[in-house]
Scaffold this motif. Structure first.
Motif, short mmCIF file in Angstrom:
data_model
loop_
_atom_site.label_atom_id
_atom_site.label_comp_id
_atom_site.label_asym_id
_atom_site.label_seq_id
_atom_site.Cartn_x
_atom_site.Cartn_y
_atom_site.Cartn_z
N LEU A 63 92.53 -39.21 -73.54
CA LEU A 63 91.79 -38.42 -72.55
C LEU A 63 90.30 -38.78 -72.57
N PRO A 64 89.68 -38.98 -71.42
CA PRO A 64 88.23 -39.21 -71.38
C PRO A 64 87.48 -37.97 -71.80
N ALA A 120 84.02 -41.23 -77.33
CA ALA A 120 83.53 -40.18 -76.44
C ALA A 120 82.13 -40.51 -75.94
N ARG A 121 81.83 -40.02 -74.77
CA ARG A 121 80.47 -40.09 -74.24
C ARG A 121 79.65 -38.99 -74.89
N ALA A 138 95.23 -29.94 -73.30
CA ALA A 138 94.63 -30.77 -72.25
C ALA A 138 95.56 -31.91 -71.85
N ARG A 139 96.20 -32.53 -72.82
CA ARG A 139 97.13 -33.63 -72.52
C ARG A 139 98.22 -33.18 -71.56
N ARG A 140 98.71 -31.97 -71.75
CA ARG A 140 99.78 -31.45 -70.89
C ARG A 140 99.28 -31.08 -69.50
N LEU A 141 97.99 -30.77 -69.39
CA LEU A 141 97.43 -30.39 -68.09
C LEU A 141 96.88 -31.59 -67.31
N TYR A 179 90.67 -36.25 -81.29
CA TYR A 179 91.98 -35.87 -80.75
C TYR A 179 92.12 -36.23 -79.29
N CYS A 180 91.03 -36.26 -78.55
CA CYS A 180 91.10 -36.78 -77.18
C CYS A 180 91.39 -38.27 -77.20
N ALA A 181 90.82 -38.99 -78.16
CA ALA A 181 91.14 -40.41 -78.30
C ALA A 181 92.63 -40.58 -78.57
#
Length: 365
Positions: free
Chosen positions: A135-136, A158-159, A106-109, A129-131
């Motif tokens: 990434l939201p 995260a929400r 996701a980070r790369r996209l 890992y999104c944190a």
């Protein structure tokens, strides 16, 4: 270059797209991926002490989102049964193995948002890992999810969306959100990068056992992400001549929610028609999946390995959790299912995963 491939109808898509499922049949993707080279035990000396050490076997490299995941200990419990301590991962469950792959992809996209659905552990891993990746993230969980798991999801920023109903209702809500433009669906079920993360569980086992594997590998099965990752790894190791025989895959389900076990023992290729049956409550919330999307692949993988399905009762889960705690391991209720199923085996070597920390759920009532 890796590409998405639908195992049902052959449809393909670029992994640079945000297409989270096959546009023809709406089923989950496989990954058409060729390993970069052949691993050897000698080549691993001096490499990074995380799952990223198996670079030749992974579809991504040089991660920016790693938390040092992987390389969990393998310890004996009895003369023939050993445990792999995946509850020692950064977010306290094995789901980190796949979540880091999804977050790195996701980070790369660079999507506008990431969404995930979970019974708890996958959601906490994706949130963490999104944190790490900046990434939201929104995580959908069913009502009744362990408060410690929802607390952890929120703590990572995260929400949190709590969905009325069961795990399947939660998945449907997340998939509806995933269809919004600019959304990356960090699905541990539909996105095959997750499976290429969980396969490192077996690569580590192979390395720690000096280039061999046990006679059997037992795994708890809900959506089957650890089992399918194990099947990938054993196939790859065998194809490269790094193991002589592939171990039997022993799939464990809670008796209360055991659609795959029922189908396996009925001899069918897919799930039995139980569409009207609601999922029963179980202490093993992490594997309480009434209709896993990869059911056919799971059943085929177990049969091909010469393995089987075993179910465990709620009372067996309670006893197994207390028994492991008495041995020094405090494991959540889903994570003790394999010990409940095969802990008394003496005729062959088997490894069980202790795949979630007891602090996530507490002791079973």
């Amino acid at each position: 270059m890796a590409t998405y491939l639908c195992p049902q109808d052959g449809t393909r898509a670029e992994t640079t797209s945000l297409t989270w499922c096959c546009p023809v049949c709406r089923g989950p993707w496989d990954l058409d991926f060729e390993a970069a080279g052949r691993l050897s035990l000698d080549s691993l000396a001096g490499r990074v002490n995380s799952l990223w050490r198996y670079a030749e076997a992974l579809p991504l490299s040089s991660p920016a989102t790693s938390l040092g995941e992987g390389r969990t200990p393998l310890v004996p419990l009895t003369r023939t049964v050993s445990a792999k301590l995946d509850f020692l991962m950064p977010t306290l469950s094995f789901k980190d193995r796949g979540a880091v792959m999804l977050a790195e992809l996701a980070r790369r996209l660079s999507p506008e948002r990431v969404v995930a659905d979970s019974s708890g552990n996958a959601g906490t891993a994706v949130a963490a890992y999104c944190a790490r990746a900046g990434l939201p993230c929104t995580v959908y969980v069913p009502e009744g999810t362990s408060p410690k798991k929802t607390e952890q999801i929120r703590a990572h920023g995260a929400r949190l969306e709590i969905v009325p109903g069961d795990r399947e209702a939660t998945a449907l809500a997340a998939r509806a959100a995933a269809d919004s433009p600019g959304t990356f669906y960090a699905s541990h079920v539909f996105n095959p990068y997750f499976l290429h993360g969980t396969k490192t569980y077996v690569y580590e086992m192979w390395e720690d056992l000096g280039g061999r594997l046990p006679d059997a590998i037992a795994v708890p099965v809900g959506n089957g992400t650890l089992l399918l990752g194990a099947a990938l790894a054993t196939a790859e190791l065998h194809a490269q001549g790094l193991i002589d025989e592939r171990p039997a895959l022993i799939a464990v389900q809670a008796e209360a929610v055991s659609p795959l076990a029922a189908a396996f023992h009925a001899g069918t290729d897919g799930l039995l028609d139980e569409s009207g049956r609601a999922a029963a409550p179980t202490l093993a919330e992490g594997i309480a999946i009434p209709r896993p999307p990869r059911a056919r692949q799971i059943l085929a993988a177990v049969r091909e390995s010469g393995g089987t399905f075993i179910t465990v009762t709620e009372d067996q889960i309670r006893k197994a959790q207390l028994d492991l705690a008495a041995r020094g391991f405090y494991v959540e209720t889903t994570g003790v299912a394999c010990w409940a199923a095969v802990g008394d085996w003496t005729d062959r070597s088997v490894v069980v995963p202790l795949c979630g920390a007891g602090l996530k759920t507490g002791l079973a009532p």
